[in-house]
Design a protein around this motif. Structure first.
Motif, PDB file in Angstrom:
ATOM      1  N   ILE A  46      10.348  -3.003 -82.941  1.00 30.47           N
ATOM      2  CA  ILE A  46      10.633  -1.693 -82.346  1.00 30.47           C
ATOM      3  C   ILE A  46       9.662  -1.418 -81.191  1.00 30.47           C
ATOM      4  CG2 ILE A  46      10.766   0.813 -82.837  1.00 30.47           C
ATOM      5  CD1 ILE A  46      13.087  -0.895 -84.028  1.00 30.47           C
ATOM      6  N   ALA A  47       8.441  -1.911 -81.313  1.00 32.80           N
ATOM      7  CA  ALA A  47       7.468  -1.726 -80.224  1.00 32.80           C
ATOM      8  C   ALA A  47       7.963  -2.420 -78.955  1.00 32.80           C
ATOM      9  CB  ALA A  47       6.103  -2.261 -80.638  1.00 32.80           C
ATOM     10  N   VAL A  48       8.467  -3.632 -79.106  1.00 34.13           N
ATOM     11  CA  VAL A  48       8.984  -4.368 -77.942  1.00 34.13           C
ATOM     12  C   VAL A  48      10.209  -3.631 -77.369  1.00 34.13           C
ATOM     13  CG1 VAL A  48      10.049  -6.534 -77.194  1.00 34.13           C
ATOM     14  CG2 VAL A  48       8.034  -6.589 -78.665  1.00 34.13           C
ATOM     15  N   ALA A  49      11.066  -3.140 -78.257  1.00 39.57           N
ATOM     16  CA  ALA A  49      12.252  -2.399 -77.796  1.00 39.57           C
ATOM     17  C   ALA A  49      11.832  -1.136 -77.041  1.00 39.57           C
ATOM     18  CB  ALA A  49      13.140  -2.040 -78.984  1.00 39.57           C
ATOM     19  N   CYS A  50      10.802  -0.458 -77.547  1.00 40.49           N
ATOM     20  CA  CYS A  50      10.289   0.746 -76.868  1.00 40.49           C
ATOM     21  C   CYS A  50       9.774   0.377 -75.483  1.00 40.49           C
ATOM     22  CB  CYS A  50       9.134   1.371 -77.661  1.00 40.49           C
ATOM     23  SG  CYS A  50       9.664   2.408 -79.017  1.00 40.49           S
ATOM     24  N   GLN A  51       9.002  -0.706 -75.452  1.00 39.36           N
ATOM     25  CA  GLN A  51       8.434  -1.144 -74.171  1.00 39.36           C
ATOM     26  C   GLN A  51       9.550  -1.474 -73.173  1.00 39.36           C
ATOM     27  OE1 GLN A  51       4.827  -2.922 -73.286  1.00 39.36           O
ATOM     28  NE2 GLN A  51       5.663  -4.963 -73.397  1.00 39.36           N
ATOM     29  N   ASN A  52      10.596  -2.146 -73.648  1.00 40.01           N
ATOM     30  CA  ASN A  52      11.706  -2.507 -72.758  1.00 40.01           C
ATOM     31  C   ASN A  52      12.430  -1.278 -72.213  1.00 40.01           C
ATOM     32  OD1 ASN A  52      11.109  -5.177 -73.109  1.00 40.01           O
ATOM     33  ND2 ASN A  52      12.648  -5.521 -74.698  1.00 40.01           N
ATOM     34  N   MET A  58       3.748   4.385 -78.367  1.00 35.59           N
ATOM     35  CA  MET A  58       4.445   4.470 -79.652  1.00 35.59           C
ATOM     36  C   MET A  58       3.367   4.636 -80.720  1.00 35.59           C
ATOM     37  SD  MET A  58       6.880   1.547 -81.334  1.00 35.59           S
ATOM     38  CE  MET A  58       6.915   1.237 -83.095  1.00 35.59           C
ATOM     39  N   THR A  59       3.494   5.674 -81.521  1.00 31.12           N
ATOM     40  CA  THR A  59       2.463   5.976 -82.517  1.00 31.12           C
ATOM     41  C   THR A  59       3.113   6.003 -83.895  1.00 31.12           C
ATOM     42  OG1 THR A  59       1.231   7.216 -80.865  1.00 31.12           O
ATOM     43  CG2 THR A  59       0.701   7.696 -83.157  1.00 31.12           C
ATOM     44  N   CYS A  60       2.629   5.166 -84.807  1.00 29.08           N
ATOM     45  CA  CYS A  60       3.285   4.991 -86.109  1.00 29.08           C
ATOM     46  C   CYS A  60       2.412   5.457 -87.259  1.00 29.08           C
ATOM     47  CB  CYS A  60       3.583   3.508 -86.336  1.00 29.08           C
ATOM     48  SG  CYS A  60       4.720   2.841 -85.142  1.00 29.08           S
ATOM     49  N   ILE A  94       0.530 -10.427 -77.699  1.00 31.53           N
ATOM     50  CA  ILE A  94      -0.078 -11.024 -76.503  1.00 31.53           C
ATOM     51  C   ILE A  94       0.971 -11.181 -75.401  1.00 31.53           C
ATOM     52  CG2 ILE A  94      -1.158 -13.147 -75.581  1.00 31.53           C
ATOM     53  CD1 ILE A  94      -3.082 -11.592 -77.320  1.00 31.53           C
ATOM     54  N   GLU A  95       2.105 -11.792 -75.777  1.00 36.89           N
ATOM     55  CA  GLU A  95       3.167 -12.015 -74.774  1.00 36.89           C
ATOM     56  C   GLU A  95       3.649 -10.704 -74.169  1.00 36.89           C
ATOM     57  OE1 GLU A  95       6.406 -14.025 -76.731  1.00 36.89           O
ATOM     58  OE2 GLU A  95       5.047 -15.690 -77.214  1.00 36.89           O
ATOM     59  N   SER A  96       3.719  -9.670 -74.988  1.00 34.82           N
ATOM     60  CA  SER A  96       4.273  -8.398 -74.509  1.00 34.82           C
ATOM     61  C   SER A  96       3.209  -7.516 -73.873  1.00 34.82           C
ATOM     62  CB  SER A  96       4.917  -7.628 -75.652  1.00 34.82           C
ATOM     63  OG  SER A  96       5.574  -8.474 -76.512  1.00 34.82           O
ATOM     64  N   ASN A  97       1.952  -7.964 -73.893  1.00 35.10           N
ATOM     65  CA  ASN A  97       0.894  -7.198 -73.240  1.00 35.10           C
ATOM     66  C   ASN A  97       0.677  -5.841 -73.925  1.00 35.10           C
ATOM     67  OD1 ASN A  97      -1.040  -6.836 -71.260  1.00 35.10           O
ATOM     68  ND2 ASN A  97       0.412  -6.101 -69.710  1.00 35.10           N
ATOM     69  N   ILE A  98       0.991  -5.791 -75.237  1.00 33.29           N
ATOM     70  CA  ILE A  98       0.871  -4.535 -75.995  1.00 33.29           C
ATOM     71  C   ILE A  98      -0.588  -4.295 -76.387  1.00 33.29           C
ATOM     72  CG2 ILE A  98       1.423  -3.470 -78.246  1.00 33.29           C
ATOM     73  CD1 ILE A  98       4.222  -4.737 -78.003  1.00 33.29           C
ATOM     74  N   LYS A  99      -1.005  -3.052 -76.231  1.00 33.48           N
ATOM     75  CA  LYS A  99      -2.372  -2.686 -76.629  1.00 33.48           C
ATOM     76  C   LYS A  99      -2.312  -2.010 -77.998  1.00 33.48           C
ATOM     77  CE  LYS A  99      -5.947   0.486 -75.087  1.00 33.48           C
ATOM     78  NZ  LYS A  99      -6.451   1.205 -73.925  1.00 33.48           N
ATOM     79  N   ILE A 100      -3.129  -2.482 -78.931  1.00 37.37           N
ATOM     80  CA  ILE A 100      -3.113  -1.890 -80.271  1.00 37.37           C
ATOM     81  C   ILE A 100      -4.361  -1.053 -80.503  1.00 37.37           C
ATOM     82  CG2 ILE A 100      -3.226  -2.406 -82.756  1.00 37.37           C
ATOM     83  CD1 ILE A 100      -1.211  -4.374 -82.483  1.00 37.37           C
ATOM     84  N   GLN A 101      -4.162   0.137 -81.010  1.00 39.33           N
ATOM     85  CA  GLN A 101      -5.317   0.906 -81.470  1.00 39.33           C
ATOM     86  C   GLN A 101      -4.988   1.532 -82.817  1.00 39.33           C
ATOM     87  OE1 GLN A 101      -6.468   4.150 -78.917  1.00 39.33           O
ATOM     88  NE2 GLN A 101      -4.576   5.266 -79.254  1.00 39.33           N
ATOM     89  N   VAL A 102      -6.004   1.719 -83.620  1.00 39.14           N
ATOM     90  CA  VAL A 102      -5.811   2.274 -84.954  1.00 39.14           C
ATOM     91  C   VAL A 102      -6.568   3.593 -85.007  1.00 39.14           C
ATOM     92  CG1 VAL A 102      -6.290   1.902 -87.418  1.00 39.14           C
ATOM     93  CG2 VAL A 102      -5.519  -0.007 -85.997  1.00 39.14           C
ATOM     94  N   ILE A 103      -5.899   4.633 -85.525  1.00 40.31           N
ATOM     95  CA  ILE A 103      -6.597   5.909 -85.676  1.00 40.31           C
ATOM     96  C   ILE A 103      -6.529   6.381 -87.122  1.00 40.31           C
ATOM     97  CG2 ILE A 103      -6.350   6.667 -83.271  1.00 40.31           C
ATOM     98  CD1 ILE A 103      -4.070   8.526 -84.234  1.00 40.31           C
TER      99      ILE A 103
END
Ligand code: IPE
Ligand code: IPE
Ligand code: MG
Length: 241
Positions: A46-52, A58-60, A94-103
């Motif tokens: 879903i993260a990749v779909a959001c990015q596309n 996107m906050t889960c 990595i491929e999608s260049n997604i940044k992950i953060q945890v809160i």
């Protein structure tokens, strides 16, 4: 069905309450943990779909401050799951260049989970694609209480005057300080409540509830939610143009 989306009206920040993992498993006579595993591995799809679609944030909601009340076995599984998820999803991230953060709170995690969180945040910190924020041991009451304590401390130390406390100051003391306000909040599994999630940040969000259980939530369901959002009239207290 094909939902024709307006590329000029894509929400910037979509928050999601990933609910229904247990019921997904129960329907299949499987242990609840199977639902959690399937649910976790749905996040990156879903993260990749959001990015596309052009969504930037996107906050889960993955584990709430109240979820510790669950049976110990389930909690133990949920504390291990992000570690497995980070490993498995790593290539896509990595491929999608997604940044992950945890809160959320960090003081109640097993050390291995804390280490895995720090590692994934460090490795993706310069990524410029979608920011995927995972809320783990997160609860709004806790977040807002923490912010109040910090602000009170700054007042005592003379770093800020009481009269200078504004909504922006409060926003900047929340775990979400680097994120814009939520445009769209999606909750799966047919529950119509917020369950202590992002209470401050959803002041003017649009809400979308679906009966689909999180492990079944797919790209088409996402498109449906965005389509619905695009047909809302956001007035922010003003009048229609
Ligand atoms: C959401 O699924 C994930 C967590 C809260 C950890 P649930 O585990 O709440 O699934 P249901 O609501 O029991 O179906
Ligand atoms: C909310 O779901 C928390 C997460 C999805 C992580 P819950 O299943 O814990 O919420 P309630 O108990 O139904 O309100
Ligand atoms: Mg639930």
């Amino acid at each position: 069905m094909n939902y024709q989306l307006d590329t000029n009206k894509i929400p910037q920040h979509v928050a999601m309450i990933l609910d229904g993992n247990g019921r997904w498993a129960k329907k299949r006579s499987l242990p609840r943990t199977f639902g959690h595993r399937k649910g976790a591995f749905n996040i990156e799809k879903i993260a990749v779909a959001c990015q596309n679609l052009g969504i930037k944030y996107m906050t889960c909601y993955c584990f709430s401050t109240e979820n510790w009340k669950r049976p110990q076995d389930e909690v133990n599984y949920l504390m291990k799951l992000p570690i497995r998820y980070f490993k498995k999803a790593y290539n896509t991230i990595i491929e999608s260049n997604i940044k992950i953060q945890v809160i959320g709170r960090r003081d109640r995690f097993p050390k291995e989970l804390l280490d895995a969180i720090i590692e994934v945040e460090e490795k993706t910190k310069n990524h410029t694609g979608l920011t995927l924020t995972l809320c783990l041991d997160y609860g709004s009451y806790d977040e807002i209480t923490t912010a109040f304590k910090q602000i009170a401390d700054e007042v005592i130390k003379g770093q800020i005057n009481i009269d200078d406390i504004t909504p922006e100051v409060i926003t900047n003391h929340l775990f979400t300080k680097d994120l814009p306000q939520v445009d769209l909040l999606i909750r799966t599994s047919g529950e119509y409540r917020i369950s202590n999630y992002l209470l401050w940040q959803i002041a003017y969000s649009e809400f979308y509830f679906t009966d689909v259980l999180w492990p079944d939530f797919n790209e088409e369901e996402l498109n449906k939610a965005i389509y619905d959002y695009q047909n809302r009239n956001r007035r922010f207290g003003g009048l229609n143009k």
